[in-house]
Motif scaffolding. Structure first.
Motif, PDB file in Angstrom:
ATOM      1  N   ILE A 262       0.836  -1.199   0.000  1.00  0.00           N
ATOM      2  CA  ILE A 262       0.000   0.000   0.000  1.00  0.00           C
ATOM      3  C   ILE A 262       0.876   1.256   0.000  1.00  0.00           C
ATOM      4  O   ILE A 262       0.624   2.215  -0.742  1.00  0.00           O
ATOM      5  CB  ILE A 262      -0.959   0.000   1.207  1.00  0.00           C
ATOM      6  N   ARG A 263       1.915   1.260   0.813  1.00  0.00           N
ATOM      7  CA  ARG A 263       2.836   2.412   0.827  1.00  0.00           C
ATOM      8  C   ARG A 263       3.462   2.606  -0.553  1.00  0.00           C
ATOM      9  O   ARG A 263       3.590   3.739  -1.047  1.00  0.00           O
ATOM     10  CB  ARG A 263       3.921   2.207   1.884  1.00  0.00           C
ATOM     11  N   PHE A 264       3.865   1.504  -1.163  1.00  0.00           N
ATOM     12  CA  PHE A 264       4.455   1.543  -2.500  1.00  0.00           C
ATOM     13  C   PHE A 264       3.464   2.110  -3.512  1.00  0.00           C
ATOM     14  O   PHE A 264       3.807   2.965  -4.335  1.00  0.00           O
ATOM     15  CB  PHE A 264       4.885   0.124  -2.893  1.00  0.00           C
TER      16      PHE A 264
ATOM     17  N   ARG B 173       2.664   6.104  -3.515  1.00  0.00           N
ATOM     18  CA  ARG B 173       3.663   7.095  -3.930  1.00  0.00           C
ATOM     19  C   ARG B 173       3.175   7.824  -5.184  1.00  0.00           C
ATOM     20  O   ARG B 173       3.038   7.245  -6.245  1.00  0.00           O
ATOM     21  CB  ARG B 173       4.996   6.411  -4.239  1.00  0.00           C
ATOM     22  N   GLY B 174       2.901   9.102  -5.023  1.00  0.00           N
ATOM     23  CA  GLY B 174       2.436   9.896  -6.148  1.00  0.00           C
ATOM     24  C   GLY B 174       0.978   9.683  -6.488  1.00  0.00           C
ATOM     25  O   GLY B 174       0.487  10.199  -7.503  1.00  0.00           O
ATOM     26  N   ARG B 175       0.262   8.898  -5.671  1.00  0.00           N
ATOM     27  CA  ARG B 175      -1.163   8.655  -5.913  1.00  0.00           C
ATOM     28  C   ARG B 175      -1.963   9.046  -4.676  1.00  0.00           C
ATOM     29  O   ARG B 175      -1.408   9.293  -3.612  1.00  0.00           O
ATOM     30  CB  ARG B 175      -1.423   7.177  -6.237  1.00  0.00           C
ATOM     31  N   SER B 176      -3.282   9.045  -4.819  1.00  0.00           N
ATOM     32  CA  SER B 176      -4.139   9.346  -3.684  1.00  0.00           C
ATOM     33  C   SER B 176      -4.099   8.219  -2.670  1.00  0.00           C
ATOM     34  O   SER B 176      -3.736   7.080  -2.992  1.00  0.00           O
ATOM     35  CB  SER B 176      -5.584   9.573  -4.151  1.00  0.00           C
ATOM     36  N   LYS B 177      -4.498   8.513  -1.457  1.00  0.00           N
ATOM     37  CA  LYS B 177      -4.449   7.540  -0.377  1.00  0.00           C
ATOM     38  C   LYS B 177      -5.506   6.459  -0.560  1.00  0.00           C
ATOM     39  O   LYS B 177      -6.610   6.717  -1.036  1.00  0.00           O
ATOM     40  CB  LYS B 177      -4.650   8.250   0.967  1.00  0.00           C
TER      41      LYS B 177
ATOM     42  N   VAL C 149     -12.571  -7.366   2.404  1.00  0.00           N
ATOM     43  CA  VAL C 149     -12.385  -5.934   2.186  1.00  0.00           C
ATOM     44  C   VAL C 149     -12.003  -5.309   3.522  1.00  0.00           C
ATOM     45  O   VAL C 149     -12.724  -5.445   4.516  1.00  0.00           O
ATOM     46  CB  VAL C 149     -13.659  -5.292   1.618  1.00  0.00           C
ATOM     47  N   ILE C 150     -10.865  -4.630   3.537  1.00  0.00           N
ATOM     48  CA  ILE C 150     -10.279  -4.119   4.773  1.00  0.00           C
ATOM     49  C   ILE C 150     -10.015  -2.633   4.631  1.00  0.00           C
ATOM     50  O   ILE C 150      -9.459  -2.198   3.605  1.00  0.00           O
ATOM     51  CB  ILE C 150      -8.942  -4.832   5.079  1.00  0.00           C
ATOM     52  N   SER C 151     -10.370  -1.856   5.627  1.00  0.00           N
ATOM     53  CA  SER C 151     -10.026  -0.436   5.583  1.00  0.00           C
ATOM     54  C   SER C 151      -8.525  -0.286   5.773  1.00  0.00           C
ATOM     55  O   SER C 151      -7.865  -1.112   6.417  1.00  0.00           O
ATOM     56  CB  SER C 151     -10.768   0.348   6.670  1.00  0.00           C
ATOM     57  N   ARG C 152      -7.977   0.769   5.224  1.00  0.00           N
ATOM     58  CA  ARG C 152      -6.537   1.017   5.371  1.00  0.00           C
ATOM     59  C   ARG C 152      -6.157   1.121   6.843  1.00  0.00           C
ATOM     60  O   ARG C 152      -5.147   0.568   7.287  1.00  0.00           O
ATOM     61  CB  ARG C 152      -6.160   2.306   4.630  1.00  0.00           C
ATOM     62  N   ALA C 153      -6.959   1.832   7.605  1.00  0.00           N
ATOM     63  CA  ALA C 153      -6.661   2.023   9.028  1.00  0.00           C
ATOM     64  C   ALA C 153      -6.626   0.689   9.770  1.00  0.00           C
ATOM     65  O   ALA C 153      -5.733   0.449  10.600  1.00  0.00           O
ATOM     66  CB  ALA C 153      -7.696   2.951   9.660  1.00  0.00           C
ATOM     67  N   ALA C 154      -7.588  -0.182   9.487  1.00  0.00           N
ATOM     68  CA  ALA C 154      -7.629  -1.482  10.158  1.00  0.00           C
ATOM     69  C   ALA C 154      -6.416  -2.333   9.794  1.00  0.00           C
ATOM     70  O   ALA C 154      -5.834  -3.012  10.647  1.00  0.00           O
ATOM     71  CB  ALA C 154      -8.917  -2.216   9.792  1.00  0.00           C
TER      72      ALA C 154
END
Length: 260
Positions: A85-87, A90-94, A144-149
């Protein structure tokens, strides 16, 4: 951004190289990507594999297909997903949600993917699946998982099984808002996953008879086909569901005994 991450590697214990096995003239992984891309809600597809040399073939194939690839930890798949996800960001929306699909699901259904995602979005759930408890065929699993979770789980998970299989910590913890969608009828006894040679024989027959470049077959097409070919299901019907996860749980138990 809603991202689908397909978890794939060549080093499967029970069926090595399964993601590159041939189905109707195309690799298994190509079919998974092709079916996932039919989802109306997934905005990007990424394949997350390992840094092992044997997985170079996955990276090479995905480049040919125009699919981004991230290579990360072999054993800590939860960490691999976070790093992917971090990769990707880069240069894209969260990223808002991650759709997790595994490399043993060549019959994955894009309409089920959309149902699970829409449920997650409807009430901002942290985690939604169709597997807890399962009512769909094994091999149509969607999480399906939220980014925060996902990132919270990565920080707090301690057991091997919680890192090796991505979502166990989220499914066990009370700190997350979870939901499960169910099939209109219980089809959990059907095995459509690719984990053993018998599974490959089963799925290959389905692809040989149903796959056409101009027409993608659906879950209902497979059910209709099996109704007319009832003996086909006997090939792999005795293999238990979730063998890999059960093995990890057994290892957790063994390690706890050693530590005490």
């Amino acid at each position: 951004m809603i991202v689908t991450i397909i978890q794939a590697r060549m080093g499967s214990t029970r069926l090595p190289g399964k993601v590159m096995k041939n189905l109707a003239g195309k690799p298994v992984l190509w079919h998974i990507i092709h079916r996932v891309k039919r989802s109306a809600v997934s905005q990007m597809v990424l394949v997350a594999t390992t840094t092992k040399p044997e997985d170079e073939i996955i990276q090479s194939a995905c480049r040919t297909w125009g699919i981004p690839v991230f290579r990360g930890s072999t054993e800590d798949v939860l960490q691999r997903f976070c790093d992917a996800i971090r990769f990707l960001e880069r240069g894209r929306s969260k990223t808002s949600y991650i759709i997790r699909i595994t490399g043993d699901c060549p019959l994955i259904d894009p309409f089920i993917i959309d149902d699970v995602v829409h449920t997650a979005l409807s009430k901002n759930y942290d985690y939604v699946s169709n597997t807890d408890p399962p009512t769909f065929p094994d091999g149509l699993d969607v999480e399906v998982i939220s980014r925060a979770a996902l990132f919270t789980a990565s920080k707090k998970a301690t057991l091997m099984s919680e890192h090796e299989h991505v979502t166990p910590y989220i499914r066990k913890s009370n700190e997350f808002r979870r939901c499960n969608i169910t099939s209109r009828r219980d089809l959990s006894g059907l095995r459509w996953t690719l984990d053993n040679e018998e599974d490959y024989m089963f799925i290959k027959k389905i692809y040989d008879d149903l796959f056409r470049d101009s027409k993608d077959f659906t879950t209902q097409d497979v059910l209709n086909y099996l109704r007319n070919h009832p003996n086909l299901q006997k090939i792999n019907e005795k293999i238990p569901r979730n063998e890999g996860y059960k093995k990890s749980l057994a290892h957790d138990t063994q390690m706890m005994r050693v530590q005490t």
